[in-house]
Design a protein around this motif. Sequence first.
Motif, PDB file in Angstrom:
ATOM      1  N   TYR A  70       0.835  -1.201   0.000  1.00 61.35           N
ATOM      2  CA  TYR A  70       0.000   0.000   0.000  1.00 61.35           C
ATOM      3  C   TYR A  70       0.871   1.253   0.000  1.00 61.35           C
ATOM      4  CZ  TYR A  70      -4.096  -2.886   1.058  1.00 61.35           C
ATOM      5  OH  TYR A  70      -5.109  -3.819   0.999  1.00 61.35           O
ATOM      6  N   MET A  71       0.388   2.300  -0.679  1.00 60.92           N
ATOM      7  CA  MET A  71       1.039   3.609  -0.626  1.00 60.92           C
ATOM      8  C   MET A  71       0.554   4.302   0.649  1.00 60.92           C
ATOM      9  SD  MET A  71       3.044   3.904  -3.221  1.00 60.92           S
ATOM     10  CE  MET A  71       3.325   5.671  -3.222  1.00 60.92           C
ATOM     11  N   VAL A  72       1.451   4.524   1.587  1.00 62.08           N
ATOM     12  CA  VAL A  72       1.067   4.987   2.917  1.00 62.08           C
ATOM     13  C   VAL A  72       1.567   6.400   3.169  1.00 62.08           C
ATOM     14  CG1 VAL A  72       1.192   4.530   5.397  1.00 62.08           C
ATOM     15  CG2 VAL A  72       1.124   2.618   3.778  1.00 62.08           C
ATOM     16  N   LEU A  92      -4.482   1.510  -2.122  1.00 63.07           N
ATOM     17  CA  LEU A  92      -4.142   0.454  -3.072  1.00 63.07           C
ATOM     18  C   LEU A  92      -5.035   0.642  -4.297  1.00 63.07           C
ATOM     19  CD1 LEU A  92      -2.409  -2.086  -3.531  1.00 63.07           C
ATOM     20  CD2 LEU A  92      -4.315  -3.436  -2.622  1.00 63.07           C
ATOM     21  N   GLU A  93      -4.439   1.058  -5.398  1.00 62.14           N
ATOM     22  CA  GLU A  93      -5.196   1.293  -6.624  1.00 62.14           C
ATOM     23  C   GLU A  93      -5.191   0.029  -7.484  1.00 62.14           C
ATOM     24  OE1 GLU A  93      -3.406   4.718  -8.400  1.00 62.14           O
ATOM     25  OE2 GLU A  93      -4.538   6.113  -7.127  1.00 62.14           O
ATOM     26  N   LEU A 100     -13.374   2.817  -2.131  1.00 60.20           N
ATOM     27  CA  LEU A 100     -13.928   2.384  -0.845  1.00 60.20           C
ATOM     28  C   LEU A 100     -12.996   2.774   0.288  1.00 60.20           C
ATOM     29  CD1 LEU A 100     -15.855   0.761   1.015  1.00 60.20           C
ATOM     30  CD2 LEU A 100     -14.527  -1.286   0.396  1.00 60.20           C
ATOM     31  N   LEU A 101     -13.519   3.520   1.255  1.00 65.26           N
ATOM     32  CA  LEU A 101     -12.777   3.885   2.454  1.00 65.26           C
ATOM     33  C   LEU A 101     -13.145   2.905   3.569  1.00 65.26           C
ATOM     34  CD1 LEU A 101     -12.392   7.472   3.951  1.00 65.26           C
ATOM     35  CD2 LEU A 101     -12.887   5.517   5.407  1.00 65.26           C
ATOM     36  N   THR A 165     -10.372   1.418  -6.090  1.00 63.51           N
ATOM     37  CA  THR A 165      -9.343   1.902  -5.160  1.00 63.51           C
ATOM     38  C   THR A 165      -9.761   1.616  -3.728  1.00 63.51           C
ATOM     39  OG1 THR A 165      -8.690   3.665  -6.686  1.00 63.51           O
ATOM     40  CG2 THR A 165      -8.043   3.908  -4.377  1.00 63.51           C
ATOM     41  N   LEU A 166      -8.857   1.015  -2.988  1.00 66.68           N
ATOM     42  CA  LEU A 166      -9.067   0.745  -1.567  1.00 66.68           C
ATOM     43  C   LEU A 166      -8.294   1.805  -0.781  1.00 66.68           C
ATOM     44  CD1 LEU A 166     -10.459  -1.290   0.298  1.00 66.68           C
ATOM     45  CD2 LEU A 166      -8.347  -2.637   0.266  1.00 66.68           C
ATOM     46  N   MET A 167      -8.988   2.476   0.107  1.00 69.67           N
ATOM     47  CA  MET A 167      -8.425   3.587   0.881  1.00 69.67           C
ATOM     48  C   MET A 167      -8.597   3.252   2.363  1.00 69.67           C
ATOM     49  SD  MET A 167      -9.666   7.512   0.422  1.00 69.67           S
ATOM     50  CE  MET A 167      -9.194   8.861   1.501  1.00 69.67           C
ATOM     51  N   LEU A 168      -7.507   2.830   3.006  1.00 73.31           N
ATOM     52  CA  LEU A 168      -7.560   2.414   4.404  1.00 73.31           C
ATOM     53  C   LEU A 168      -7.135   3.576   5.293  1.00 73.31           C
ATOM     54  CD1 LEU A 168      -5.957  -1.137   4.096  1.00 73.31           C
ATOM     55  CD2 LEU A 168      -8.358  -0.458   3.808  1.00 73.31           C
ATOM     56  N   ILE A 169      -7.947   3.841   6.313  1.00 76.99           N
ATOM     57  CA  ILE A 169      -7.714   4.975   7.202  1.00 76.99           C
ATOM     58  C   ILE A 169      -7.375   4.478   8.597  1.00 76.99           C
ATOM     59  CG2 ILE A 169      -8.760   6.992   8.318  1.00 76.99           C
ATOM     60  CD1 ILE A 169      -8.315   7.442   5.382  1.00 76.99           C
ATOM     61  N   GLY A 170      -6.232   4.901   9.127  1.00 78.57           N
ATOM     62  CA  GLY A 170      -5.903   4.718  10.533  1.00 78.57           C
ATOM     63  C   GLY A 170      -6.189   6.030  11.230  1.00 78.57           C
ATOM     64  N   GLN A 171      -7.306   6.089  11.946  1.00 74.98           N
ATOM     65  CA  GLN A 171      -7.763   7.358  12.505  1.00 74.98           C
ATOM     66  C   GLN A 171      -7.348   7.525  13.967  1.00 74.98           C
ATOM     67  OE1 GLN A 171     -12.135   8.208  12.879  1.00 74.98           O
ATOM     68  NE2 GLN A 171     -11.330   9.137  14.761  1.00 74.98           N
TER      69      GLN A 171
END
Length: 443
Positions: A70-72, A92-93, A100-101, A165-171
């Motif tokens: 993943y591009m972080v 991740l494209e 999707l977030l 596109t998968l967009m993972l958020i660490g909040q």
Amino acid sequence: MRSCLLIVGGMLFAAVPAMAQAPADLSSSVQAQLPELTETYKHLHRNPELSHHEEQTSAYLAGELRKLGYMVTEHVGNYEDGAHAYGIVAVLENGAGPRLLIRTDMDALPVEEKTGLDYASTVKTTNAQGQNVGVMHACGHDIHMTVLLGTAREMAARKSKWHGTLMLIGQPSEETIDGAKAMMEDRLYERFGKPDYVLAEHDTNEFAAGTIAVKAGPLLAGATSVNVVIRGVGSHGSAPQAGKDPIVLSAEFILAAQTIVSRQMDPQIPAVVTVGTIHGGTKNNIIPEEVTMGLSLRSFSDEVRAKMVSELDREAKGLAEGYGIPADRMPTVKVFENTPATINDPGLNAKIRASGEAALGKENVFDARPVMGSEDVGQFSQGGTIPAVMFWLGAADSQKLAESKKSGVSLPMQHSPLFAPVYEPTIRTGVTAVTAMALDILR
């Protein structure tokens, strides 16, 4: 077979649960991950960090996501005081398609753990008030992060099965309900793309491990935090007539505040007023100058919470005037935190329910009920303009839960020093369910 279609957010969703199909190898793949995920969970549980201080937690999560391709981006988020947050965005494209977030929270609570587990937290720190406090993942954010990492690994390995596109958020800072806002204030969507859908889960001891619970519409109440300062005129405790006692006035205000919901709000609209803190005085024979209080207001309606703030202000000033408080010593009522209700999009909820039933079995997907607890995940839906869903992830031992329901004695819930999810089936179910949902949304 004929099927009914729902158009939500510009996308077509199949509304027939039978159309969702979990990958045949998903369960075995997640099971193979469990040893590593268990170590991840225990590491996170042993090393909790308070809101605004998730430095090591965010670095660990970011490092694991980079290993998966993943591009972080780290340090995403700006707080109102100008400080930078420890937010993470991992992208991740995978060709053309929806975005999707999926969100996890990262912060822990100022709670001293009393579970007695061999991986229990022993962390101590100094909080913003200068107090020495224990720190614990007493709300299951360690479960949430572990589920996110397991899902990230499954989705990276299945790129031939989805597009978009998968967009993972660490909040950060969910417990202080300002982390999501901080990330949005840092131009989250302008920098990383606006999602078409938002997905999140939260563990709970109200459902057994191995199950999930879903619901369309209101799931969690919005919350408004309020500081109230009641001012008086200081005096000796032996001569109350020479001053104006803010402690007595505060007691009257607290009782009056409880009538705002019971006598000034529509009884068909849920609302709660809680006085959580009260501080005043330095010695038992001194009438102090002022008393400060911290209040929490909850409702599924922003308008209702705004009305409650207005009524609190009116009650405080009315009581002060009746008590003869000087005009320059009037009470103040100030909002310092605010987060919207968590409202699940009906179309997306139908979609993820079908995915959950296909992956876990219909008998393991339950109907959730709305609760007055609050979350800030609703910030990511931008006022409901982006379809969003949060679902409950069961975390309780099934036998203990059955005994609890029979006896009427609740299991330790979130924020308890005894909160201890049954981690293996909870993680396995979470990764399986979220992966299945993500694959169906991005298929």
